[in-house]
Design a protein around this motif. Structure first.
Motif, PDB file in Angstrom:
ATOM      1  N   SER A 226       0.833  -1.117   0.112  1.00  0.00           N
ATOM      2  CA  SER A 226       0.054   0.001   0.079  1.00  0.00           C
ATOM      3  C   SER A 226       0.871   1.254  -0.044  1.00  0.00           C
ATOM      4  CB  SER A 226      -0.878  -0.002   1.228  1.00  0.00           C
ATOM      5  OG  SER A 226      -0.253   0.287   2.518  1.00  0.00           O
ATOM      6  N   GLY A 227       2.027   1.101   0.461  1.00  0.00           N
ATOM      7  CA  GLY A 227       3.125   2.358   0.400  1.00  0.00           C
ATOM      8  C   GLY A 227       2.967   3.053   1.641  1.00  0.00           C
ATOM      9  N   ALA A 228       2.135   2.624   2.739  1.00  0.00           N
ATOM     10  CA  ALA A 228       2.075   3.371   4.042  1.00  0.00           C
ATOM     11  C   ALA A 228       3.518   3.641   4.719  1.00  0.00           C
ATOM     12  CB  ALA A 228       1.249   2.589   4.821  1.00  0.00           C
ATOM     13  N   LYS A 229       3.541   4.622   5.127  1.00  0.00           N
ATOM     14  CA  LYS A 229       4.654   4.942   5.810  1.00  0.00           C
ATOM     15  C   LYS A 229       5.055   4.562   7.359  1.00  0.00           C
ATOM     16  CE  LYS A 229       6.334   6.543   2.017  1.00  0.00           C
ATOM     17  NZ  LYS A 229       7.433   6.119   1.241  1.00  0.00           N
ATOM     18  N   THR A 230       3.781   4.315   7.815  1.00  0.00           N
ATOM     19  CA  THR A 230       3.633   4.015   9.371  1.00  0.00           C
ATOM     20  C   THR A 230       2.633   2.957   9.427  1.00  0.00           C
ATOM     21  OG1 THR A 230       3.665   6.666   9.715  1.00  0.00           O
ATOM     22  CG2 THR A 230       2.876   4.962  11.702  1.00  0.00           C
ATOM     23  N   PHE A 231       3.014   2.062  10.316  1.00  0.00           N
ATOM     24  CA  PHE A 231       2.418   0.742  10.581  1.00  0.00           C
ATOM     25  C   PHE A 231       1.984   0.479  11.864  1.00  0.00           C
ATOM     26  CE2 PHE A 231       3.205  -4.258  10.440  1.00  0.00           C
ATOM     27  CZ  PHE A 231       2.158  -4.344  10.191  1.00  0.00           C
ATOM     28  N   MET A 232       0.528   0.516  11.851  1.00  0.00           N
ATOM     29  CA  MET A 232      -0.134   0.129  13.480  1.00  0.00           C
ATOM     30  C   MET A 232      -0.622  -1.141  13.488  1.00  0.00           C
ATOM     31  SD  MET A 232       0.106   3.285  14.766  1.00  0.00           S
ATOM     32  CE  MET A 232      -0.665   3.018  16.273  1.00  0.00           C
ATOM     33  N   ILE A 233      -0.209  -1.763  14.602  1.00  0.00           N
ATOM     34  CA  ILE A 233      -0.641  -3.282  14.829  1.00  0.00           C
ATOM     35  C   ILE A 233      -1.720  -3.360  16.257  1.00  0.00           C
ATOM     36  CG2 ILE A 233       0.236  -5.494  15.157  1.00  0.00           C
ATOM     37  CD1 ILE A 233       2.924  -4.669  14.400  1.00  0.00           C
ATOM     38  N   PHE A 234      -2.786  -3.558  15.893  1.00  0.00           N
ATOM     39  CA  PHE A 234      -3.641  -3.769  17.040  1.00  0.00           C
ATOM     40  C   PHE A 234      -3.925  -5.102  16.981  1.00  0.00           C
ATOM     41  CE2 PHE A 234      -5.158   0.729  15.695  1.00  0.00           C
ATOM     42  CZ  PHE A 234      -4.230   1.172  16.439  1.00  0.00           C
ATOM     43  N   ALA A 235      -3.186  -6.207  17.741  1.00  0.00           N
ATOM     44  CA  ALA A 235      -3.029  -7.536  17.531  1.00  0.00           C
ATOM     45  C   ALA A 235      -2.814  -8.361  18.997  1.00  0.00           C
ATOM     46  CB  ALA A 235      -2.086  -7.959  16.549  1.00  0.00           C
ATOM     47  N   LEU A 236      -3.272  -9.202  19.151  1.00  0.00           N
ATOM     48  CA  LEU A 236      -2.926 -10.021  20.367  1.00  0.00           C
ATOM     49  C   LEU A 236      -1.667 -10.890  20.217  1.00  0.00           C
ATOM     50  CD1 LEU A 236      -6.567 -11.455  21.426  1.00  0.00           C
ATOM     51  CD2 LEU A 236      -5.384  -9.161  22.117  1.00  0.00           C
ATOM     52  N   PRO A 237      -0.923 -11.254  21.443  1.00  0.00           N
ATOM     53  CA  PRO A 237       0.211 -11.858  21.282  1.00  0.00           C
ATOM     54  C   PRO A 237      -0.006 -13.351  20.825  1.00  0.00           C
ATOM     55  CG  PRO A 237      -0.387 -11.367  23.615  1.00  0.00           C
ATOM     56  CD  PRO A 237      -1.313 -10.725  22.862  1.00  0.00           C
ATOM     57  N   LYS A 238       0.962 -13.829  20.243  1.00  0.00           N
ATOM     58  CA  LYS A 238       0.867 -15.282  20.008  1.00  0.00           C
ATOM     59  C   LYS A 238       2.137 -16.143  20.614  1.00  0.00           C
ATOM     60  CE  LYS A 238      -2.156 -16.199  16.739  1.00  0.00           C
ATOM     61  NZ  LYS A 238      -3.205 -17.143  16.995  1.00  0.00           N
TER      62      LYS A 238
END
Length: 238
Positions: A226-238
């Motif tokens: 997508s070319g996004a410059k900032t990556f946000m992760i809203f995820a639970l741990p594995k």
């Protein structure tokens, strides 16, 4: 009183405040002159065993409280049943704790869909649902309807808004790619992020995953493309 004992004192005070806890009324479930029985559910098996230490930590804490005299001379027993992070199993386990074990309260059960699934049942019976392991906005919005339920975690929407405000202030104009769990947890964090951004940065791609997915490689590859410059992760741990 030491700070670590304060929560135990709260539980004990709540137990003793209910009708029947003291002489002159029917017995309060889970409360005796020497003990208080609490119950809870946690993913001891299944896809989210990373949260199992939450329950074990609580058990260790109550052990500490008991070793220092308990609460009003009562020792706390905390019984945790495995729900494998499956809301249907949370319902079954919670019913077992209430109907068979006669716990005084359900304490710190983990998971948004899980605690919401048992909330009507516990409130209908007047069983305290204490320090639930979720930051869902429904816990605050519906607090007057479900008076026996007490939240614990910060709001997911509020947390997302904090991230959004930070990006708006320090990374204005950036483009954002979001990886989020397909759940109330992920949806509310994304909602808060959008609110906090206030149009000063742009989300160009959002990809979701299921908690049972083996990996998120496909989603990450798509976000990279997508070319996004900032990556946000809203995820639970594995």
């Amino acid at each position: 009183m030491r700070p670590l004992i304060l929560f135990g004192a709260f539980v004990g005070a709540l137990a003793l405040s209910l009708p029947g806890a003291l002489a002159g009324g029917a017995a309060t479930p889970g409360v005796t002159p020497t003990s208080i029985l609490l119950g809870g559910t946690a993913p001891l098996t299944g896809p989210e065993t990373a949260y199992a230490p939450v329950a074990r930590g609580a058990q260790a804490y109550f052990g500490y409280v008991n070793a220092h005299g308990g609460v009003f001379k009562r020792k706390i027993t905390y019984k945790v049943l495995d729900d494998a992070y499956d809301p249907s199993k949370t319902i079954q386990a919670t019913r077992e704790l209430v109907q068979q074990d006669n716990v005084f309260a359900i304490f710190n059960s983990i998971g948004t869909e899980h605690v919401l699934a048992v909330r009507p049942y516990l409130n209908a019976l007047g069983v305290p649902q204490l320090f639930v392991g979720s930051g869902s906005e429904l816990l605050a919005k519906e607090r007057s309807k479900y008076r026996w339920t007490m939240g614990y975690l910060p709001s997911f929407v509020g947390e997302g808004a904090v991230y959004g405000r930070y990006i708006a202030k320090h990374m204005r104009g950036t483009t954002i790619g979001v990886l989020a769990e397909n759940s109330e947890y992920g949806n509310e964090l994304v909602k808060g992020l959008k609110s906090g951004l206030k149009g000063k940065a742009r989300i160009v791609a959002t990809r979701t995953y299921e908690v049972t997915d083996a990996d998120v490689k496909t989603q990450v590859d798509s976000l990279k493309a997508s070319g996004a410059k900032t990556f946000m992760i809203f995820a639970l741990p594995k």
